[in-house]
Design a protein around this motif. Structure first.
Motif, mmCIF file in Angstrom:
data_model
loop_
_atom_site.group_PDB
_atom_site.id
_atom_site.type_symbol
_atom_site.label_atom_id
_atom_site.label_comp_id
_atom_site.label_asym_id
_atom_site.label_seq_id
_atom_site.Cartn_x
_atom_site.Cartn_y
_atom_site.Cartn_z
ATOM 1 N N GLY A 24 44.432 25.374 57.082
ATOM 2 C CA GLY A 24 43.415 25.494 58.126
ATOM 3 C C GLY A 24 42.628 24.245 58.454
ATOM 4 O O GLY A 24 42.290 24.013 59.605
ATOM 5 N N LEU A 25 42.314 23.421 57.440
ATOM 6 C CA LEU A 25 41.479 22.246 57.689
ATOM 7 C C LEU A 25 42.288 20.957 57.786
ATOM 8 O O LEU A 25 41.710 19.878 57.925
ATOM 9 C CB LEU A 25 40.421 22.112 56.583
ATOM 10 C CG LEU A 25 39.373 23.223 56.526
ATOM 11 C CD1 LEU A 25 38.466 23.049 55.336
ATOM 12 C CD2 LEU A 25 38.554 23.294 57.798
ATOM 13 N N MET A 26 43.606 21.073 57.694
ATOM 14 C CA MET A 26 44.448 19.881 57.778
ATOM 15 C C MET A 26 44.581 19.432 59.230
ATOM 16 O O MET A 26 44.684 20.246 60.138
ATOM 17 C CB MET A 26 45.835 20.181 57.202
ATOM 18 C CG MET A 26 45.841 20.439 55.705
ATOM 19 S SD MET A 26 47.488 20.826 55.105
ATOM 20 C CE MET A 26 47.141 21.066 53.356
ATOM 21 N N VAL A 85 33.990 27.209 47.479
ATOM 22 C CA VAL A 85 33.897 25.774 47.771
ATOM 23 C C VAL A 85 34.757 24.912 46.854
ATOM 24 O O VAL A 85 35.515 24.061 47.348
ATOM 25 C CB VAL A 85 32.424 25.312 47.764
ATOM 26 C CG1 VAL A 85 32.337 23.806 48.017
ATOM 27 C CG2 VAL A 85 31.625 26.064 48.814
ATOM 28 N N PRO A 86 34.694 25.059 45.515
ATOM 29 C CA PRO A 86 35.561 24.211 44.675
ATOM 30 C C PRO A 86 37.047 24.367 45.002
ATOM 31 O O PRO A 86 37.790 23.383 44.983
ATOM 32 C CB PRO A 86 35.248 24.701 43.246
ATOM 33 C CG PRO A 86 33.886 25.281 43.336
ATOM 34 C CD PRO A 86 33.820 25.915 44.690
ATOM 35 N N LYS A 87 37.460 25.593 45.318
ATOM 36 C CA LYS A 87 38.870 25.820 45.648
ATOM 37 C C LYS A 87 39.225 25.164 46.985
ATOM 38 O O LYS A 87 40.312 24.579 47.118
ATOM 39 C CB LYS A 87 39.154 27.325 45.707
ATOM 40 C CG LYS A 87 40.639 27.665 45.805
ATOM 41 C CD LYS A 87 41.396 27.182 44.577
ATOM 42 C CE LYS A 87 42.871 27.499 44.662
ATOM 43 N NZ LYS A 87 43.624 26.953 43.518
ATOM 44 N N VAL A 88 38.341 25.249 47.964
ATOM 45 C CA VAL A 88 38.585 24.608 49.265
ATOM 46 C C VAL A 88 38.708 23.098 49.094
ATOM 47 O O VAL A 88 39.607 22.459 49.667
ATOM 48 C CB VAL A 88 37.465 24.961 50.266
ATOM 49 C CG1 VAL A 88 37.566 24.091 51.521
ATOM 50 C CG2 VAL A 88 37.540 26.432 50.645
ATOM 51 N N ILE A 89 37.815 22.502 48.299
ATOM 52 C CA ILE A 89 37.870 21.060 48.045
ATOM 53 C C ILE A 89 39.162 20.696 47.316
ATOM 54 O O ILE A 89 39.812 19.691 47.627
ATOM 55 C CB ILE A 89 36.631 20.608 47.249
ATOM 56 C CG1 ILE A 89 35.375 20.728 48.134
ATOM 57 C CG2 ILE A 89 36.798 19.170 46.758
ATOM 58 C CD1 ILE A 89 34.084 20.446 47.412
ATOM 59 N N ASP A 90 39.561 21.518 46.355
ATOM 60 C CA ASP A 90 40.805 21.282 45.622
ATOM 61 C C ASP A 90 42.020 21.352 46.552
ATOM 62 O O ASP A 90 42.932 20.525 46.466
ATOM 63 C CB ASP A 90 40.941 22.318 44.498
ATOM 64 C CG ASP A 90 42.245 22.172 43.728
ATOM 65 O OD1 ASP A 90 42.507 21.066 43.217
ATOM 66 O OD2 ASP A 90 43.013 23.150 43.656
ATOM 67 N N ILE A 91 42.011 22.335 47.453
ATOM 68 C CA ILE A 91 43.154 22.535 48.354
ATOM 69 C C ILE A 91 43.295 21.379 49.338
ATOM 70 O O ILE A 91 44.372 20.801 49.492
ATOM 71 C CB ILE A 91 43.011 23.867 49.119
ATOM 72 C CG1 ILE A 91 43.217 25.046 48.173
ATOM 73 C CG2 ILE A 91 44.022 23.943 50.269
ATOM 74 C CD1 ILE A 91 42.841 26.382 48.789
ATOM 75 N N PHE A 92 42.201 21.008 49.984
ATOM 76 C CA PHE A 92 42.294 20.078 51.104
ATOM 77 C C PHE A 92 42.000 18.627 50.717
ATOM 78 O O PHE A 92 42.733 17.721 51.107
ATOM 79 C CB PHE A 92 41.364 20.517 52.233
ATOM 80 C CG PHE A 92 41.737 21.847 52.819
ATOM 81 C CD1 PHE A 92 42.852 21.963 53.631
ATOM 82 C CD2 PHE A 92 40.996 22.982 52.551
ATOM 83 C CE1 PHE A 92 43.220 23.188 54.170
ATOM 84 C CE2 PHE A 92 41.348 24.210 53.086
ATOM 85 C CZ PHE A 92 42.471 24.305 53.899
ATOM 86 N N LEU A 93 40.941 18.386 49.947
ATOM 87 C CA LEU A 93 40.598 17.007 49.596
ATOM 88 C C LEU A 93 41.584 16.439 48.577
ATOM 89 O O LEU A 93 41.996 15.280 48.674
ATOM 90 C CB LEU A 93 39.175 16.942 49.047
ATOM 91 C CG LEU A 93 38.629 15.537 48.756
ATOM 92 C CD1 LEU A 93 38.608 14.707 50.047
ATOM 93 C CD2 LEU A 93 37.231 15.609 48.174
ATOM 94 N N LEU A 94 41.977 17.240 47.592
ATOM 95 C CA LEU A 94 42.919 16.790 46.564
ATOM 96 C C LEU A 94 44.364 17.095 46.932
ATOM 97 O O LEU A 94 45.270 16.944 46.105
ATOM 98 C CB LEU A 94 42.565 17.428 45.214
ATOM 99 C CG LEU A 94 41.135 17.171 44.719
ATOM 100 C CD1 LEU A 94 40.902 17.830 43.370
ATOM 101 C CD2 LEU A 94 40.857 15.674 44.632
ATOM 102 N N ASN A 95 44.571 17.584 48.166
ATOM 103 C CA ASN A 95 45.912 17.820 48.709
ATOM 104 C C ASN A 95 46.734 18.762 47.820
ATOM 105 O O ASN A 95 47.842 18.434 47.382
ATOM 106 C CB ASN A 95 46.650 16.479 48.880
ATOM 107 C CG ASN A 95 47.843 16.618 49.816
ATOM 108 O OD1 ASN A 95 47.888 17.532 50.658
ATOM 109 N ND2 ASN A 95 48.811 15.736 49.683
#
Length: 327
Positions: A24-26, A85-95
């Protein structure tokens, strides 16, 4: 079993994917700045809600039915932010966009449970304000610790069962095509639309649950405030009415912060860009948990007084410890 297989269709083999891909945020320009913002929001949410829970727990004067609901709201906000939030950051920021099938359903469960409980918690607080203002002499009889705990317990059970039903219906779906979820989390609507077999029961739930979880609570809250306003207009002076409504300021702000973004997003759903819709929905998930404790600390006199008292006690302890160390 035959009935189940027929629901899949004769030419469709049941397929349960190893993982889903959350996308979604990619591809959104400058999205890394949004992750920094999310991280800041998460830290404020954790600190604020933990502080509210600690204040209510430490101050015995706040062990009232109203603050049982406030404590539960802070817990739900803290739990929901920590699940999302931690999961969203893990998914998108840490690819790490690939999320295993079972983990995705777990992610869905916690996100939706906390989102729905925020709504019902606001109902509990609105009922508390309704009784306190309209029936002040009967408040202590009608709103007891046992009643508030029972009400919140019923809400928890209802929400958990409802979300488990939705997850149970997802497990009967077959995914023989795309496994890409165009959202920022494991969104029920996005998942069931990927299915190859009949997903009509999931569609029915996707229409029914917003009514049960969001619009009916909002209608109850609005009607309760209309009733309060109508009653005060008949029996109270303008000053008395304003004084009574002042006790509801914090709750009204919480309701506005939670429901207005949802109303705007769903009203303009067809007219806004998909990326804008995803950002808007993600903000409705993370902003209320950050602002709720700030509003209650700033707008609620009892919590402000309790915070001052606790800070004074802490300052005295530091001075005492410093003197004992010198001696």
């Amino acid at each position: 079993m035959e009935l189940f297989n027929s629901a899949l269709g004769r030419n469709i083999t049941f397929v349960r994917p190893a993982y889903f891909i959350i996308s979604g945020l990619m591809g959104i320009p400058n999205i890394k700045y949004y992750y920094i913002f999310l991280f800041f929001v998460y830290i404020v949410s954790v600190l604020g809600n933990t502080a509210v829970m600690a204040i209510i727990y430490l101050d015995h004067n706040l062990r009232t039915p109203k603050y049982v609901a406030v404590f539960n709201l802070a817990f739900v906000d803290l739990f929901g932010s920590s699940a999302l939030v931690p999961k969203v950051i893990d998914i998108f920021l840490l690819n790490q966009p690939n999320i295993p099938y079972s983990d995705c359903l777990t992610f869905l469960f916690f996100c939706y449970t906390c989102l729905c409980m925020q709504s019902f918690n606001l109902v509990a607080l609105s009922y508390d304000r309704l009784v306190a203002i309209i029936f002040p002499l009967h408040y202590q009889v009608k709103i007891t610790h046992r009643f508030m705990l029972s009400l919140i317990g019923v809400f928890w059970v209802f929400v958990i069962i409802a979300i488990l039903i939705a997850i149970g219906l997802i497990t009967r779906l077959s995914f023989c095509g795309s496994v890409v979820i165009n959202s920022y989390f494991c969104d029920h609507g996005q998942i069931y639309r990927l299915a190859c077999n009949d997903h009509y029961p999931n569609y029915v739930l996707s229409c029914l649950y917003p009514v049960l979880m969001f619009w009916l609570p909002l209608v109850f809250i609005l009607l309760s405030y209309l009733y309060i306003g109508f009653t005060l207009a008949k029996v109270a002076t303008v000053q008395e009415g304003l004084k009574a409504f002042k006790t509801c300021t914090g709750h009204i702000l919480l309701v506005a912060i939670y429901f207005i973004p949802l109303l705007i997003t769903f009203t303009l759903m067809e007219n806004i860009h998909p990326n804008a819709r995803i950002i808007n929905l993600s903000l409705t998930s993370v902003i209320p948990p950050m602002l709720n404790p700030i509003i209650y600390v700033l707008q609620t006199q009892e919590i402000k007084e309790s915070l001052k008292k606790l800070l004074k006690i802490r300052r005295k302890l530091k001075i005492t410890m410093a003197k004992s160390t010198i001696m």
